[in-house]
Design an enzyme around this catalytic site. Sequence first.
Site, PDB file in Angstrom:
ATOM      1  N   SER A   1     -20.652 -38.053   0.767  1.00 24.43           N
ATOM      2  CA  SER A   1     -20.441 -37.246   0.917  1.00 24.43           C
ATOM      3  C   SER A   1     -18.567 -36.917  -0.249  1.00 24.43           C
ATOM      4  CB  SER A   1     -20.103 -36.770   2.395  1.00 24.43           C
ATOM      5  OG  SER A   1     -19.894 -35.442   2.863  1.00 24.43           O
TER       6      SER A   1
ATOM      7  N   ASP B   1     -27.131 -35.409   2.985  1.00 27.87           N
ATOM      8  CA  ASP B   1     -26.102 -36.062   3.088  1.00 27.87           C
ATOM      9  C   ASP B   1     -25.824 -37.709   3.778  1.00 27.87           C
ATOM     10  OD1 ASP B   1     -23.435 -36.708   4.169  1.00 27.87           O
ATOM     11  OD2 ASP B   1     -22.687 -34.505   4.043  1.00 27.87           O
TER      12      ASP B   1
END
Length: 362
Positions: free
Chosen positions: A86, A215
């Site tokens: 991320s 993610d």
Amino acid sequence: MLNHTKFLTIIMTSLLSLLYTSPAFAQEISIKPISSEEYLIDQFTKSRPRIALVLGGGGLRGAAHVGVIRVLEQEKIPIDMIIGTSMGAIIGGLYCSGVSTEKLEKALVPGFISNFFDAPLLVQALKINTGLLFLRKPEGLYSSNSLTRCIEKHIPEECREISNFRPRFGAVTTDLVTGKTLVLTRGDLAKALQATVAVPWVRGPVAINNSVLVDGGITCNLPVEQAKQLGADFVIAVDVDEKIKVKTAKTFRGSMGNIGSRVVSLMLAKIDEAQKAQANLSIQPDVTGISLLSRKVADGNRAMVAGEVAAKQAIPELKMKLLLAGVELEQSPVNQELPEPEIASNSQKDCSVLNKSSLCAE
């Protein structure tokens, strides 16, 4: 009406709650396999331990990674690969592509952070409702490719192929097709970074080959094990989870946002605990009070300073452990003792990636 940050915090809390209570997810945490060998960093002969810097996810808290990298540069700590999730992948990827820490500091917070969400939450909700009228199925509140456009605008095409990067780089994602963690170590940087920050329900997934990626923090927020699978012998992990401190009961009365933020912090801390235990050294900047979804420039600046402070405090222990591991600290941080790669590194190219002081600012 709930504000932007509180609403998104509730969404993230709900998602993590479903995943964290799933037996399949619990098993995934302990295994975290990398699903395809085509993404593995190639192995090559080395004359010293290969050092990896692992940068965890954590929204704006991840700005602390900039401060950590700056200190490691100053202390001439050699880094052979950076594996990030991320926000950790965004900072690590930009740095490995040739963006200096100075430019990251000036550009990351005022530019990328403040423009990451293209439009206010209400506008995005209206877009989704409009799309439903035309039988379109929205994949997230924010489905645009703003990050991709930003990278393509500021980083030359010849400097975006991940397999060319030195230090080597890997962006951690979650493959919805296989349900496994997938580390991207080749391909276009812009697309890889778009995938690693594709928080479900917030941003749409990214299709790469036969994978549908979201993610990486869903299955692996602090990828220490992945760094070792990719060939790291010594791992420096940077954990930007909020330190869990006792709070008063009054804090959570009548505040859904505070409850959601606390739940997410507790879950991330628990998930990352096992990974941190596998690192040779862990650095945890004090990012207390900085929301995962904060868009405040002041919070980003505070996180960067916290990263620098924590890294400086860790340097004595880090140097001692590196010496014991057989690493000569006098050498240049660039991989001088490693064989020259077949493809020219970024240092041999004209990769002046930023010609403006603001990254992603339109």
